[in-house]
Design a protein around this motif. Sequence first.
Motif, short mmCIF file in Angstrom:
data_model
loop_
_atom_site.label_atom_id
_atom_site.label_comp_id
_atom_site.label_asym_id
_atom_site.label_seq_id
_atom_site.Cartn_x
_atom_site.Cartn_y
_atom_site.Cartn_z
N ILE A 180 0.86 -1.18 0.00
CA ILE A 180 0.00 0.00 0.00
C ILE A 180 0.90 1.23 0.00
O ILE A 180 1.68 1.45 0.92
CB ILE A 180 -0.91 0.03 1.25
CG1 ILE A 180 -1.74 -1.26 1.35
CG2 ILE A 180 -1.81 1.26 1.20
CD1 ILE A 180 -2.73 -1.45 0.24
N GLU A 181 0.81 2.03 -1.05
CA GLU A 181 1.56 3.29 -1.10
C GLU A 181 1.03 4.25 -0.05
O GLU A 181 1.78 4.95 0.63
CB GLU A 181 1.43 3.91 -2.49
CG GLU A 181 2.25 5.17 -2.70
CD GLU A 181 3.73 4.87 -2.69
OE1 GLU A 181 4.46 5.58 -1.97
OE2 GLU A 181 4.17 3.95 -3.38
N GLY A 182 -0.29 4.27 0.07
CA GLY A 182 -0.91 5.14 1.04
C GLY A 182 -2.34 5.46 0.64
O GLY A 182 -2.78 5.17 -0.47
N VAL A 183 -3.05 6.04 1.58
CA VAL A 183 -4.42 6.52 1.34
C VAL A 183 -4.38 8.04 1.41
O VAL A 183 -3.80 8.62 2.35
CB VAL A 183 -5.38 5.97 2.42
CG1 VAL A 183 -6.75 6.63 2.31
CG2 VAL A 183 -5.49 4.46 2.30
N PHE A 211 -1.75 9.52 4.11
CA PHE A 211 -0.85 10.65 3.87
C PHE A 211 -1.21 11.82 4.79
O PHE A 211 -2.39 12.05 5.09
CB PHE A 211 -0.94 11.12 2.41
CG PHE A 211 -0.17 10.27 1.45
CD1 PHE A 211 1.17 10.51 1.20
CD2 PHE A 211 -0.79 9.21 0.78
CE1 PHE A 211 1.89 9.74 0.30
CE2 PHE A 211 -0.08 8.43 -0.12
CZ PHE A 211 1.26 8.69 -0.35
N ASN A 212 -0.20 12.55 5.21
CA ASN A 212 -0.44 13.75 6.01
C ASN A 212 -1.17 14.81 5.20
O ASN A 212 -2.02 15.53 5.71
CB ASN A 212 0.89 14.32 6.53
CG ASN A 212 1.55 13.40 7.53
OD1 ASN A 212 0.88 12.78 8.35
ND2 ASN A 212 2.87 13.30 7.48
N LEU A 252 7.66 11.44 -2.32
CA LEU A 252 9.10 11.32 -2.57
C LEU A 252 9.87 11.11 -1.26
O LEU A 252 10.84 10.34 -1.23
CB LEU A 252 9.61 12.56 -3.31
CG LEU A 252 9.13 12.69 -4.76
CD1 LEU A 252 9.52 14.05 -5.33
CD2 LEU A 252 9.69 11.57 -5.64
N GLU A 253 9.45 11.79 -0.21
CA GLU A 253 10.11 11.61 1.09
C GLU A 253 9.92 10.18 1.60
O GLU A 253 10.84 9.58 2.16
CB GLU A 253 9.54 12.61 2.11
CG GLU A 253 10.02 14.04 1.87
CD GLU A 253 9.21 15.06 2.68
OE1 GLU A 253 8.32 14.63 3.45
OE2 GLU A 253 9.47 16.27 2.51
N ARG A 254 8.72 9.62 1.40
CA ARG A 254 8.47 8.24 1.80
C ARG A 254 9.39 7.29 1.03
O ARG A 254 9.95 6.35 1.60
CB ARG A 254 7.00 7.86 1.54
CG ARG A 254 6.01 8.48 2.51
CD ARG A 254 4.62 7.91 2.29
NE ARG A 254 3.65 8.45 3.24
CZ ARG A 254 2.48 7.87 3.50
NH1 ARG A 254 2.12 6.75 2.89
NH2 ARG A 254 1.65 8.40 4.39
N HIS A 255 9.54 7.54 -0.27
CA HIS A 255 10.38 6.67 -1.08
C HIS A 255 11.85 6.80 -0.67
O HIS A 255 12.58 5.81 -0.63
CB HIS A 255 10.20 7.00 -2.55
CG HIS A 255 8.94 6.45 -3.12
ND1 HIS A 255 8.72 6.27 -4.46
CD2 HIS A 255 7.80 6.02 -2.51
CE1 HIS A 255 7.53 5.76 -4.67
NE2 HIS A 255 6.95 5.61 -3.49
N ARG A 260 16.58 4.37 2.14
CA ARG A 260 17.54 4.37 3.25
C ARG A 260 17.38 3.13 4.12
O ARG A 260 18.35 2.54 4.57
CB ARG A 260 17.38 5.64 4.08
CG ARG A 260 17.90 6.91 3.40
CD ARG A 260 18.02 8.06 4.39
NE ARG A 260 16.71 8.46 4.91
CZ ARG A 260 15.93 9.37 4.34
NH1 ARG A 260 16.31 9.97 3.22
NH2 ARG A 260 14.77 9.70 4.88
N GLY A 261 16.10 2.74 4.31
CA GLY A 261 15.84 1.55 5.11
C GLY A 261 16.37 0.29 4.45
O GLY A 261 16.89 -0.61 5.10
N GLU A 262 16.21 0.21 3.10
CA GLU A 262 16.71 -0.95 2.37
C GLU A 262 18.23 -1.02 2.41
O GLU A 262 18.81 -2.10 2.55
CB GLU A 262 16.24 -0.87 0.91
CG GLU A 262 14.73 -1.11 0.76
CD GLU A 262 14.21 -0.69 -0.61
OE1 GLU A 262 15.03 -0.28 -1.45
OE2 GLU A 262 12.98 -0.76 -0.81
#
Length: 264
Positions: A180-183, A211-212, A252-255, A260-262
Amino acid sequence: MRIIAIANQKGGVGKTTTTINLGAALAEAGKRVLLIDLDPQGNTSTGVGIEPEQRGFSSYDLLLSGRKPVPLEVKTAASSLWVIPATTDLASADIELHAHEKRSFLLSQALRRKALMEMAFDFVLIDCPPSLNLLTVNAMVAATSVLVPLQAEFFALEGLSQLMMTIREIRAKANPALRIEGVVLTMADMRNRLSQHVEADVRATLGEVVFNVVIPRNVRISEAPSYATTILDYDPSSKGALAYRALARELLERHDGQKRGERG
């Protein structure tokens, strides 16, 4: 290449508007963006100014013809978008897909063709039809993620469980990497107590997946398609344009955070 299916089986929740304007905002941010109009109504195609007679290569062809993909370039004030438009042929595609053994994988295979891969798109946004048919299933099998526009109204969460169930089934059977990318809440009037209550309810139910950024109900967003352009071109300083730019930044910030997490 991030492939995002923009889906919700409810109509009128802002799928097409989000596809067009999020795509334009990502392109304005320097990304190479391809829009795929997978809705037989063809509103994404019309909304970016592609007339029916200009639609030489269509999403129907992408799925079923085997022809070399030729996306159309659409110039905007700040950047370019590429579009694979819909034609009326797409209305019969769901029936024709049933005849294919690999009917759920045709779009996934098409998007990995050399001609498209060489265009080096950063994002592919797929405008899905307002149903959970084989066109939507193809989009989700091809996608890396699903973005769900959700109208800020009383029945906002109604039917969302069916969409989530479809996503779980596709993960289990065809695309285990789908997430899920987001709602994103759309058409919100935060002066209205109902919109405030809906937002609180959605965030309490779905948590961080929401999303915020909230897309406001804005007449300029509604007017832009009648001029065959994006809100970023039609009224770049409007609340709608600012909201879609903010949504692109948050995505873009989420990606970036995921990358970074990967690496970590």
